[in-house]
Design an enzyme around this catalytic site. Sequence first.
Site, mmCIF file in Angstrom:
data_model
loop_
_atom_site.group_PDB
_atom_site.id
_atom_site.type_symbol
_atom_site.label_atom_id
_atom_site.label_comp_id
_atom_site.label_asym_id
_atom_site.label_seq_id
_atom_site.Cartn_x
_atom_site.Cartn_y
_atom_site.Cartn_z
ATOM 1 N N LYS A 2 -10.204 0.275 -2.293
ATOM 2 C CA LYS A 2 -10.065 -0.044 -0.873
ATOM 3 C C LYS A 2 -10.475 1.154 -0.024
ATOM 4 C CE LYS A 2 -6.730 -1.383 2.714
ATOM 5 N NZ LYS A 2 -5.366 -1.907 2.999
ATOM 6 N N ASP B 186 0.870 -1.181 0.000
ATOM 7 C CA ASP B 186 0.000 0.000 0.000
ATOM 8 C C ASP B 186 0.907 1.231 0.000
ATOM 9 O OD1 ASP B 186 -1.769 -2.107 0.599
ATOM 10 O OD2 ASP B 186 -3.032 -0.823 1.840
ATOM 11 N N LYS C 198 -7.033 3.562 -3.116
ATOM 12 C CA LYS C 198 -7.384 3.499 -1.701
ATOM 13 C C LYS C 198 -7.638 4.900 -1.174
ATOM 14 C CE LYS C 198 -5.237 1.997 2.691
ATOM 15 N NZ LYS C 198 -4.054 1.320 3.279
#
EC number: 4.1.2.4
Length: 234
Positions: free
Chosen positions: A180, A89, A151
């Site tokens: 996400k 991430d 995300k």
Amino acid sequence: MNIAKMIDHSLLRPELSTDDVRRGCRIAGVRQVASVCVRPSDVGLAKHELAGTGVLVGTVAGFPHGDTLTTIKAAETRALAEAGADEIDMVLHIGRLRSGDTAYVHDDIAAVVAAAQGRVVKVILENAYLTDEQKVTGCRLAEQAGAHFVKTSTGFAPGGATLADIQLMRATVSPHIQVKAAGGVRALDTLLTLHQAGATRFGATATETILDDHAARERGERPATVTASTGGDY
């Protein structure tokens, strides 16, 4: 619906001890979530603790501000991959995105994607600092650079995942790019609302609460009510 496999159990807080990380990994293994998301220095520990469970080990690059040099982000990603990380991430360069420097943002993401060598890369936009136009641009750049997810948040900014942002992000990227939600996903109702809007993975620390609530509802012990997310940190 397998709620557990939508959750990345977050173990990113700076104050977590080694024992805290071990306990978090045990929770992840027992609950059979999708992954843990640990601090870079904890990847080896998490890999050991989760061996044989099928739970993936995720970690972060350029976290939490996204403003490290691209070469450093790429080197960090390569080192994390070598340590056993399954997913990365990364935080895009928020300031460069806000400045309209799209070439920099694209190349920064692309360098991490290349360094990840086929591992899943999720690009954190940190929406609390962005306009809707900037969110759209960030999502498009992430897709163009080869990322697998966009995300919402790190969980350490003033705001987290919101329904409006999930809807916007889902509408912006192609169907093969996943979304996400992170930041403020502390309850099952929030997760379900954001899932309906298009999020397929959720960063959470309240994993046990969410899954216990879901199990109780499956047994008919609690009513199902779905409410919108107000955002916030983990």
